[in-house]
Design a protein around this motif. Structure first.
Motif, short mmCIF file in Angstrom:
data_model
loop_
_atom_site.label_atom_id
_atom_site.label_comp_id
_atom_site.label_asym_id
_atom_site.label_seq_id
_atom_site.Cartn_x
_atom_site.Cartn_y
_atom_site.Cartn_z
N ARG A 168 6.61 2.42 7.59
CA ARG A 168 6.72 1.28 6.68
C ARG A 168 7.66 0.23 7.27
O ARG A 168 8.57 0.55 8.02
CB ARG A 168 7.25 1.70 5.31
CG ARG A 168 6.49 2.81 4.63
CD ARG A 168 7.17 3.19 3.34
NE ARG A 168 6.69 4.47 2.83
CZ ARG A 168 7.29 5.15 1.86
NH1 ARG A 168 8.38 4.67 1.29
NH2 ARG A 168 6.79 6.29 1.44
N ASP A 189 2.85 -1.03 4.73
CA ASP A 189 2.62 0.37 5.05
C ASP A 189 1.60 0.47 6.18
O ASP A 189 0.45 0.03 6.02
CB ASP A 189 2.11 1.10 3.80
CG ASP A 189 1.69 2.53 4.07
OD1 ASP A 189 2.28 3.16 4.95
OD2 ASP A 189 0.78 3.02 3.39
N SER A 191 0.96 3.49 7.67
CA SER A 191 0.70 4.91 7.85
C SER A 191 -0.78 5.25 8.09
O SER A 191 -1.08 6.18 8.83
CB SER A 191 1.24 5.72 6.68
OG SER A 191 0.68 5.34 5.46
N ILE A 203 2.00 5.26 -0.45
CA ILE A 203 3.21 5.07 -1.23
C ILE A 203 2.89 4.77 -2.70
O ILE A 203 3.76 4.46 -3.48
CB ILE A 203 4.09 3.96 -0.64
CG1 ILE A 203 3.32 2.64 -0.53
CG2 ILE A 203 4.60 4.34 0.72
CD1 ILE A 203 4.16 1.50 -0.01
N TRP A 248 5.16 -0.91 -7.19
CA TRP A 248 4.51 -1.38 -5.97
C TRP A 248 3.30 -2.23 -6.34
O TRP A 248 2.32 -1.73 -6.84
CB TRP A 248 4.06 -0.19 -5.12
CG TRP A 248 5.18 0.72 -4.74
CD1 TRP A 248 5.65 1.79 -5.44
CD2 TRP A 248 5.99 0.61 -3.58
NE1 TRP A 248 6.70 2.36 -4.76
CE2 TRP A 248 6.93 1.67 -3.62
CE3 TRP A 248 6.01 -0.26 -2.48
CZ2 TRP A 248 7.88 1.87 -2.63
CZ3 TRP A 248 6.96 -0.05 -1.49
CH2 TRP A 248 7.88 0.99 -1.57
#
Length: 259
Positions: A168, A189, A191, A203, A248
Protein backbone atom coordinates in the motif's frame (compact mmCIF):
# COMPACT_ATOMS: atom_id res chain seq x y z
CA UNK A 1 15.98 24.70 0.35
CA UNK A 2 14.45 21.43 1.54
CA UNK A 3 10.86 20.86 2.66
CA UNK A 4 9.73 23.83 4.74
CA UNK A 5 6.96 23.46 7.36
CA UNK A 6 6.28 27.19 6.93
CA UNK A 7 5.77 27.04 3.15
CA UNK A 8 2.02 27.51 3.54
CA UNK A 9 0.60 30.40 5.55
CA UNK A 10 -0.29 27.85 8.25
CA UNK A 11 2.52 25.68 9.62
CA UNK A 12 2.44 21.97 8.85
CA UNK A 13 5.28 19.68 9.94
CA UNK A 14 6.53 16.49 8.36
CA UNK A 15 4.79 13.48 9.90
CA UNK A 16 7.17 11.60 12.16
CA UNK A 17 7.18 8.36 14.12
CA UNK A 18 9.02 6.64 16.92
CA UNK A 19 11.24 4.60 14.57
CA UNK A 20 14.73 5.86 13.81
CA UNK A 21 15.01 7.55 10.42
CA UNK A 22 17.66 9.40 8.46
CA UNK A 23 16.63 12.87 7.29
CA UNK A 24 17.67 13.54 3.70
CA UNK A 25 17.10 17.07 2.42
CA UNK A 26 16.74 17.73 -1.30
CA UNK A 27 15.61 20.73 -3.34
CA UNK A 28 12.07 21.61 -2.15
CA UNK A 29 11.55 18.18 -0.57
CA UNK A 30 12.74 15.98 2.28
CA UNK A 31 12.83 12.20 2.67
CA UNK A 32 12.80 10.41 6.02
CA UNK A 33 14.59 7.14 5.23
CA UNK A 34 13.95 4.00 7.24
CA UNK A 35 17.31 2.22 6.89
CA UNK A 36 15.95 -1.05 8.28
CA UNK A 37 13.35 -1.23 5.48
CA UNK A 38 15.60 0.57 2.95
CA UNK A 39 12.61 2.72 1.96
CA UNK A 40 11.17 6.11 2.83
CA UNK A 41 8.88 6.31 5.81
CA UNK A 42 7.83 9.82 4.72
CA UNK A 43 8.57 12.07 1.73
CA UNK A 44 7.34 15.66 1.98
CA UNK A 45 7.42 18.25 -0.81
CA UNK A 46 6.42 21.90 -1.19
CA UNK A 47 4.67 22.66 -4.49
CA UNK A 48 4.47 26.23 -5.80
CA UNK A 49 1.92 26.05 -8.59
CA UNK A 50 2.71 29.60 -9.75
CA UNK A 51 6.37 28.86 -10.48
CA UNK A 52 6.43 25.33 -11.97
CA UNK A 53 9.00 24.84 -14.74
CA UNK A 54 8.57 22.39 -17.62
CA UNK A 55 11.78 20.35 -17.92
CA UNK A 56 12.66 17.14 -19.73
CA UNK A 57 12.21 14.13 -17.51
CA UNK A 58 15.64 12.49 -17.66
CA UNK A 59 16.26 9.08 -16.08
CA UNK A 60 19.45 9.44 -14.02
CA UNK A 61 18.55 7.18 -11.10
CA UNK A 62 21.32 6.98 -8.51
CA UNK A 63 22.04 6.13 -4.90
CA UNK A 64 22.40 8.90 -2.34
CA UNK A 65 26.04 8.86 -1.23
CA UNK A 66 25.14 10.39 2.15
CA UNK A 67 23.90 7.02 3.38
CA UNK A 68 25.29 3.47 2.93
CA UNK A 69 24.17 1.66 -0.20
CA UNK A 70 22.84 -1.21 1.92
CA UNK A 71 20.38 1.23 3.55
CA UNK A 72 18.76 2.00 0.18
CA UNK A 73 16.63 0.01 -2.25
CA UNK A 74 18.93 0.22 -5.25
CA UNK A 75 19.01 -0.96 -8.87
CA UNK A 76 19.32 -4.69 -8.10
CA UNK A 77 15.77 -4.77 -6.71
CA UNK A 78 14.32 -3.38 -9.96
CA UNK A 79 16.35 -5.38 -12.47
CA UNK A 80 14.65 -7.80 -14.89
CA UNK A 81 11.25 -7.97 -13.22
CA UNK A 82 7.83 -6.32 -13.21
CA UNK A 83 8.68 -3.59 -10.70
CA UNK A 84 9.19 0.05 -11.63
CA UNK A 85 11.07 2.66 -9.64
CA UNK A 86 8.00 4.56 -8.52
CA UNK A 87 8.64 8.19 -7.60
CA UNK A 88 7.32 9.06 -4.14
CA UNK A 89 7.75 12.81 -4.59
CA UNK A 90 6.44 13.23 -8.13
CA UNK A 91 9.13 14.44 -10.49
CA UNK A 92 7.10 17.50 -11.42
CA UNK A 93 6.17 18.66 -7.91
CA UNK A 94 9.45 20.27 -6.70
CA UNK A 95 10.44 21.52 -10.16
CA UNK A 96 9.77 25.21 -9.63
CA UNK A 97 11.69 28.45 -9.15
CA UNK A 98 15.35 29.13 -9.80
CA UNK A 99 16.37 25.70 -8.46
CA UNK A 100 14.03 23.77 -10.77
CA UNK A 101 16.81 21.94 -12.63
CA UNK A 102 18.41 20.69 -9.41
CA UNK A 103 15.02 19.68 -8.01
CA UNK A 104 14.29 17.67 -11.16
CA UNK A 105 17.58 15.83 -10.77
CA UNK A 106 17.11 15.26 -7.04
CA UNK A 107 13.88 13.31 -7.56
CA UNK A 108 15.88 10.55 -9.25
CA UNK A 109 17.57 9.37 -6.06
CA UNK A 110 16.66 5.80 -5.11
CA UNK A 111 15.71 7.10 -1.67
CA UNK A 112 12.75 8.79 -3.39
CA UNK A 113 11.51 5.56 -4.97
CA UNK A 114 9.69 2.39 -3.99
CA UNK A 115 8.92 -0.79 -5.95
CA UNK A 116 5.65 -0.40 -7.78
CA UNK A 117 4.13 -3.00 -10.06
CA UNK A 118 4.52 -1.71 -13.58
CA UNK A 119 0.78 -1.73 -14.31
CA UNK A 120 0.25 0.40 -11.20
CA UNK A 121 2.98 2.91 -11.92
CA UNK A 122 2.23 3.29 -15.63
CA UNK A 123 -1.57 3.35 -15.56
CA UNK A 124 -2.60 4.91 -12.25
CA UNK A 125 -3.69 8.26 -13.67
CA UNK A 126 -6.06 8.75 -10.75
CA UNK A 127 -3.30 8.37 -8.15
CA UNK A 128 -0.80 10.50 -10.06
CA UNK A 129 -3.30 13.27 -10.69
CA UNK A 130 -4.57 13.76 -7.14
CA UNK A 131 -2.46 16.85 -6.46
CA UNK A 132 -3.59 18.48 -9.69
CA UNK A 133 -7.21 17.71 -8.90
CA UNK A 134 -7.00 19.28 -5.44
CA UNK A 135 -5.05 22.24 -6.82
CA UNK A 136 -7.73 22.86 -9.43
CA UNK A 137 -10.66 22.30 -7.09
CA UNK A 138 -9.65 24.05 -3.90
CA UNK A 139 -9.28 27.73 -3.19
CA UNK A 140 -5.57 27.31 -2.61
CA UNK A 141 -3.53 30.09 -1.02
CA UNK A 142 -1.21 31.30 -3.83
CA UNK A 143 -1.67 27.91 -5.51
CA UNK A 144 0.60 26.22 -2.98
CA UNK A 145 0.47 22.67 -1.64
CA UNK A 146 2.45 20.55 0.77
CA UNK A 147 2.27 16.89 -0.16
CA UNK A 148 3.33 13.88 1.91
CA UNK A 149 3.71 10.42 0.36
CA UNK A 150 5.24 7.07 1.32
CA UNK A 151 4.68 3.34 1.29
CA UNK A 152 2.90 1.75 4.24
CA UNK A 153 5.77 -0.25 5.76
CA UNK A 154 4.03 -3.30 7.16
CA UNK A 155 5.86 -6.30 8.68
CA UNK A 156 3.56 -8.50 6.57
CA UNK A 157 4.85 -7.12 3.25
CA UNK A 158 6.22 -9.95 1.07
CA UNK A 159 10.02 -10.43 1.04
CA UNK A 160 11.87 -9.94 -2.23
CA UNK A 161 15.59 -9.55 -2.98
CA UNK A 162 16.51 -8.44 0.52
CA UNK A 163 13.61 -6.02 1.05
CA UNK A 164 9.89 -6.26 1.71
CA UNK A 165 7.70 -4.97 -1.11
CA UNK A 166 5.08 -2.53 0.21
CA UNK A 167 1.51 -3.40 -0.75
CA UNK A 168 0.00 0.00 0.00
CA UNK A 169 0.98 3.63 -0.51
CA UNK A 170 -0.46 6.72 1.14
CA UNK A 171 -0.65 10.37 0.19
CA UNK A 172 -1.79 13.42 2.17
CA UNK A 173 -2.28 16.75 0.45
CA UNK A 174 -2.37 19.97 2.51
CA UNK A 175 -3.40 23.44 1.40
CA UNK A 176 -4.82 26.65 2.87
CA UNK A 177 -8.52 27.38 2.40
CA UNK A 178 -9.27 30.91 3.54
CA UNK A 179 -7.20 31.25 6.69
CA UNK A 180 -7.27 27.59 7.69
CA UNK A 181 -5.22 24.55 6.89
CA UNK A 182 -7.06 21.81 4.98
CA UNK A 183 -5.94 18.26 4.24
CA UNK A 184 -7.09 15.22 2.31
CA UNK A 185 -5.75 11.66 2.52
CA UNK A 186 -5.60 8.78 0.06
CA UNK A 187 -4.39 5.19 0.06
CA UNK A 188 -3.48 3.10 -2.99
CA UNK A 189 -3.44 -0.69 -2.81
CA UNK A 190 -1.16 -2.56 -5.23
CA UNK A 191 -1.53 -5.97 -3.59
CA UNK A 192 -3.40 -7.52 -6.57
CA UNK A 193 -0.28 -6.89 -8.67
CA UNK A 194 2.39 -8.23 -6.31
CA UNK A 195 3.51 -11.69 -7.46
CA UNK A 196 3.38 -13.44 -4.07
CA UNK A 197 -0.24 -14.59 -4.12
CA UNK A 198 -0.22 -15.58 -0.45
CA UNK A 199 0.47 -11.98 0.48
CA UNK A 200 -2.21 -10.45 -1.72
CA UNK A 201 -4.85 -8.93 0.47
CA UNK A 202 -7.81 -6.60 0.17
CA UNK A 203 -8.29 -3.73 2.59
CA UNK A 204 -12.06 -3.88 2.41
CA UNK A 205 -14.59 -6.69 2.26
CA UNK A 206 -15.13 -5.99 -1.42
CA UNK A 207 -14.40 -9.20 -3.35
CA UNK A 208 -13.37 -7.60 -6.65
CA UNK A 209 -9.65 -6.89 -7.05
CA UNK A 210 -8.81 -4.35 -9.72
CA UNK A 211 -5.37 -3.73 -11.25
CA UNK A 212 -4.92 -0.94 -8.70
CA UNK A 213 -7.36 0.58 -6.24
CA UNK A 214 -7.35 4.09 -4.83
CA UNK A 215 -9.24 5.03 -1.67
CA UNK A 216 -10.05 8.33 -0.01
CA UNK A 217 -9.69 7.94 3.75
CA UNK A 218 -9.68 10.04 6.89
CA UNK A 219 -6.21 11.39 7.73
CA UNK A 220 -6.46 9.55 11.04
CA UNK A 221 -6.64 6.30 9.07
CA UNK A 222 -3.22 7.02 7.57
CA UNK A 223 -1.82 7.85 11.00
CA UNK A 224 -3.15 4.54 12.31
CA UNK A 225 -1.77 2.56 9.35
CA UNK A 226 1.69 4.07 9.56
CA UNK A 227 2.17 4.88 13.25
CA UNK A 228 3.18 8.41 12.26
CA UNK A 229 2.38 11.52 14.29
CA UNK A 230 0.61 14.24 12.27
CA UNK A 231 -1.62 16.33 14.56
CA UNK A 232 -1.94 19.38 12.28
CA UNK A 233 -2.98 17.22 9.33
CA UNK A 234 -5.52 15.24 11.36
CA UNK A 235 -7.05 18.42 12.74
CA UNK A 236 -7.26 19.91 9.24
CA UNK A 237 -8.96 16.91 7.61
CA UNK A 238 -11.34 18.23 4.96
CA UNK A 239 -13.36 15.02 4.70
CA UNK A 240 -16.85 15.56 6.14
CA UNK A 241 -17.55 13.51 9.27
CA UNK A 242 -20.51 11.82 7.61
CA UNK A 243 -18.22 10.57 4.85
CA UNK A 244 -15.24 9.84 7.09
CA UNK A 245 -17.41 7.36 8.99
CA UNK A 246 -16.99 5.09 5.95
CA UNK A 247 -13.39 3.92 6.55
CA UNK A 248 -12.35 3.27 2.94
CA UNK A 249 -14.03 5.15 0.07
CA UNK A 250 -13.15 3.47 -3.20
CA UNK A 251 -12.37 6.01 -5.94
CA UNK A 252 -12.95 5.20 -9.58
CA UNK A 253 -12.69 8.74 -10.94
CA UNK A 254 -11.88 12.24 -9.74
CA UNK A 255 -15.61 12.91 -9.43
CA UNK A 256 -15.72 10.45 -6.52
CA UNK A 257 -13.35 12.59 -4.42
CA UNK A 258 -15.01 14.54 -1.61
CA UNK A 259 -13.34 17.83 -0.65
Amino acid sequence: MAFSPDFLTVRVDLPRGADAVTTLDYTHFTVLLDASRRLARVAGVNVDGTALVDLERGDDWRLDDRVPAEAQTGPAVYANNGFDRGHLVRRRDPVWGVDAKQANSDTFHYTNAAPQASEFNQSAELWLGLENHVLDFASVERLRLSVFTAPVLSPDDPPYRGIRVPLRFWKIIAWVAGDDLASAAFVLDQSPLVPDAEKRRAITDEPELGPFRTFEVAVQQVASLTGLVMPELIAADHLPETVAAEPWRRLRSFSDIVL
